[in-house]
Write a protein that holds these residues in place. Structure first.
Motif, mmCIF file in Angstrom:
data_model
loop_
_atom_site.group_PDB
_atom_site.id
_atom_site.type_symbol
_atom_site.label_atom_id
_atom_site.label_comp_id
_atom_site.label_asym_id
_atom_site.label_seq_id
_atom_site.Cartn_x
_atom_site.Cartn_y
_atom_site.Cartn_z
ATOM 1 N N ILE A 188 0.842 -1.201 0.000
ATOM 2 C CA ILE A 188 0.000 0.000 0.000
ATOM 3 C C ILE A 188 0.873 1.246 0.000
ATOM 4 O O ILE A 188 0.641 2.182 -0.781
ATOM 5 N N ARG A 189 1.902 1.264 0.850
ATOM 6 C CA ARG A 189 2.817 2.419 0.869
ATOM 7 C C ARG A 189 3.516 2.593 -0.477
ATOM 8 O O ARG A 189 3.693 3.704 -0.962
ATOM 9 N N ALA A 190 3.908 1.474 -1.087
ATOM 10 C CA ALA A 190 4.563 1.558 -2.404
ATOM 11 C C ALA A 190 3.607 2.139 -3.442
ATOM 12 O O ALA A 190 3.999 2.990 -4.250
ATOM 13 N N MET A 191 2.353 1.713 -3.415
ATOM 14 C CA MET A 191 1.351 2.255 -4.348
ATOM 15 C C MET A 191 1.146 3.745 -4.109
ATOM 16 O O MET A 191 1.057 4.526 -5.062
ATOM 17 N N GLU A 192 1.059 4.129 -2.843
ATOM 18 C CA GLU A 192 0.879 5.555 -2.508
ATOM 19 C C GLU A 192 2.079 6.375 -2.950
ATOM 20 O O GLU A 192 1.948 7.565 -3.250
ATOM 21 N N GLY A 193 3.245 5.747 -3.029
ATOM 22 C CA GLY A 193 4.459 6.420 -3.473
ATOM 23 C C GLY A 193 4.637 6.424 -4.984
ATOM 24 O O GLY A 193 5.648 6.890 -5.490
ATOM 25 N N GLY A 194 3.684 5.857 -5.710
ATOM 26 C CA GLY A 194 3.735 5.898 -7.165
ATOM 27 C C GLY A 194 4.093 4.595 -7.850
ATOM 28 O O GLY A 194 4.109 4.529 -9.080
ATOM 29 N N GLU A 195 4.401 3.561 -7.079
ATOM 30 C CA GLU A 195 4.716 2.275 -7.703
ATOM 31 C C GLU A 195 3.426 1.654 -8.240
ATOM 32 O O GLU A 195 2.389 1.675 -7.574
ATOM 33 N N ILE A 196 3.492 1.116 -9.430
ATOM 34 C CA ILE A 196 2.337 0.499 -10.078
ATOM 35 C C ILE A 196 2.523 -1.014 -10.051
ATOM 36 O O ILE A 196 3.576 -1.518 -10.434
ATOM 37 N N PHE A 197 1.510 -1.720 -9.579
ATOM 38 C CA PHE A 197 1.548 -3.174 -9.506
ATOM 39 C C PHE A 197 0.560 -3.764 -10.495
ATOM 40 O O PHE A 197 -0.548 -3.241 -10.665
ATOM 41 N N PHE A 198 0.970 -4.830 -11.134
ATOM 42 C CA PHE A 198 0.096 -5.616 -11.994
ATOM 43 C C PHE A 198 0.035 -7.011 -11.399
ATOM 44 O O PHE A 198 1.044 -7.532 -10.923
ATOM 45 N N ILE A 199 -1.151 -7.596 -11.414
ATOM 46 C CA ILE A 199 -1.322 -8.902 -10.799
ATOM 47 C C ILE A 199 -2.003 -9.872 -11.757
ATOM 48 O O ILE A 199 -2.738 -9.469 -12.655
ATOM 49 N N ALA A 200 -1.740 -11.143 -11.552
ATOM 50 C CA ALA A 200 -2.480 -12.234 -12.184
ATOM 51 C C ALA A 200 -3.372 -12.794 -11.082
ATOM 52 O O ALA A 200 -2.887 -13.121 -9.999
ATOM 53 N N VAL A 201 -4.680 -12.858 -11.344
ATOM 54 C CA VAL A 201 -5.647 -13.248 -10.321
ATOM 55 C C VAL A 201 -6.545 -14.361 -10.839
ATOM 56 O O VAL A 201 -6.949 -14.364 -12.005
ATOM 57 N N THR A 202 -6.858 -15.289 -9.961
ATOM 58 C CA THR A 202 -7.840 -16.330 -10.243
ATOM 59 C C THR A 202 -8.835 -16.343 -9.091
ATOM 60 O O THR A 202 -8.687 -15.600 -8.124
ATOM 61 N N THR A 203 -9.840 -17.170 -9.197
ATOM 62 C CA THR A 203 -10.792 -17.339 -8.106
ATOM 63 C C THR A 203 -10.560 -18.701 -7.487
ATOM 64 O O THR A 203 -10.492 -19.710 -8.178
ATOM 65 N N ARG A 204 -10.422 -18.697 -6.166
ATOM 66 C CA ARG A 204 -10.195 -19.936 -5.422
ATOM 67 C C ARG A 204 -11.131 -19.908 -4.216
ATOM 68 O O ARG A 204 -11.108 -18.958 -3.442
ATOM 69 N N ASP A 205 -11.970 -20.921 -4.097
ATOM 70 C CA ASP A 205 -12.952 -20.977 -3.008
ATOM 71 C C ASP A 205 -13.811 -19.722 -2.979
ATOM 72 O O ASP A 205 -14.055 -19.130 -1.925
ATOM 73 N N ASP A 206 -14.262 -19.299 -4.150
ATOM 74 C CA ASP A 206 -15.141 -18.129 -4.326
ATOM 75 C C ASP A 206 -14.513 -16.810 -3.882
ATOM 76 O O ASP A 206 -15.224 -15.852 -3.592
ATOM 77 N N ALA A 207 -13.204 -16.758 -3.786
ATOM 78 C CA ALA A 207 -12.515 -15.522 -3.419
ATOM 79 C C ALA A 207 -11.358 -15.299 -4.380
ATOM 80 O O ALA A 207 -10.776 -16.258 -4.891
ATOM 81 N N PRO A 208 -10.999 -14.033 -4.644
ATOM 82 C CA PRO A 208 -9.861 -13.780 -5.524
ATOM 83 C C PRO A 208 -8.560 -14.235 -4.880
ATOM 84 O O PRO A 208 -8.389 -14.128 -3.661
ATOM 85 N N ALA A 209 -7.665 -14.778 -5.704
ATOM 86 C CA ALA A 209 -6.353 -15.221 -5.233
ATOM 87 C C ALA A 209 -5.297 -14.699 -6.198
ATOM 88 O O ALA A 209 -5.375 -14.940 -7.405
ATOM 89 N N VAL A 210 -4.332 -13.980 -5.665
ATOM 90 C CA VAL A 210 -3.236 -13.448 -6.478
ATOM 91 C C VAL A 210 -2.255 -14.572 -6.761
ATOM 92 O O VAL A 210 -1.726 -15.203 -5.849
ATOM 93 N N LEU A 211 -2.013 -14.824 -8.034
ATOM 94 C CA LEU A 211 -1.076 -15.866 -8.453
ATOM 95 C C LEU A 211 0.346 -15.340 -8.574
ATOM 96 O O LEU A 211 1.311 -16.068 -8.393
ATOM 97 N N GLY A 212 0.463 -14.074 -8.933
ATOM 98 C CA GLY A 212 1.774 -13.465 -9.119
ATOM 99 C C GLY A 212 1.614 -11.981 -9.358
ATOM 100 O O GLY A 212 0.506 -11.493 -9.560
#
Length: 79
Positions: free
Chosen positions: A50-74
């Protein structure tokens, strides 16, 4: 498995931290002693991303659904 890639926001920070800790513990254990792996993983909380995002860092994620909830793969980041 299906997944989507997208830009992350603060609501994804815990998932990013979980994926990063999992990577450290599964891959890092082959290269570093357990104390180093534990210390490295312990410091990675959602607040770090969160601090990195607030400082301008941009994150990209790969997401799937696991047990009806989002799960970040990478993730990747850039300024």
């Amino acid at each position: 498995m299906t997944f989507e890639s997208r830009r992350a926001d603060a609501s994804d920070a815990e998932g990013i931290a979980l994926a990063h800790r999992d990577s450290i513990r599964s891959l890092g254990a082959g290269f570093y002693p357990p104390t180093v792996v534990d210390d490295w993983a312990q410091g990675l909380t959602a607040d770090v991303y969160i601090r990195a995002m607030e400082g301008g860092e941009i994150f990209f994620i790969a997401v799937t659904t696991r047990d009806d909830a989002p799960a970040v793969l990478g993730f990747a980041s850039d300024y």
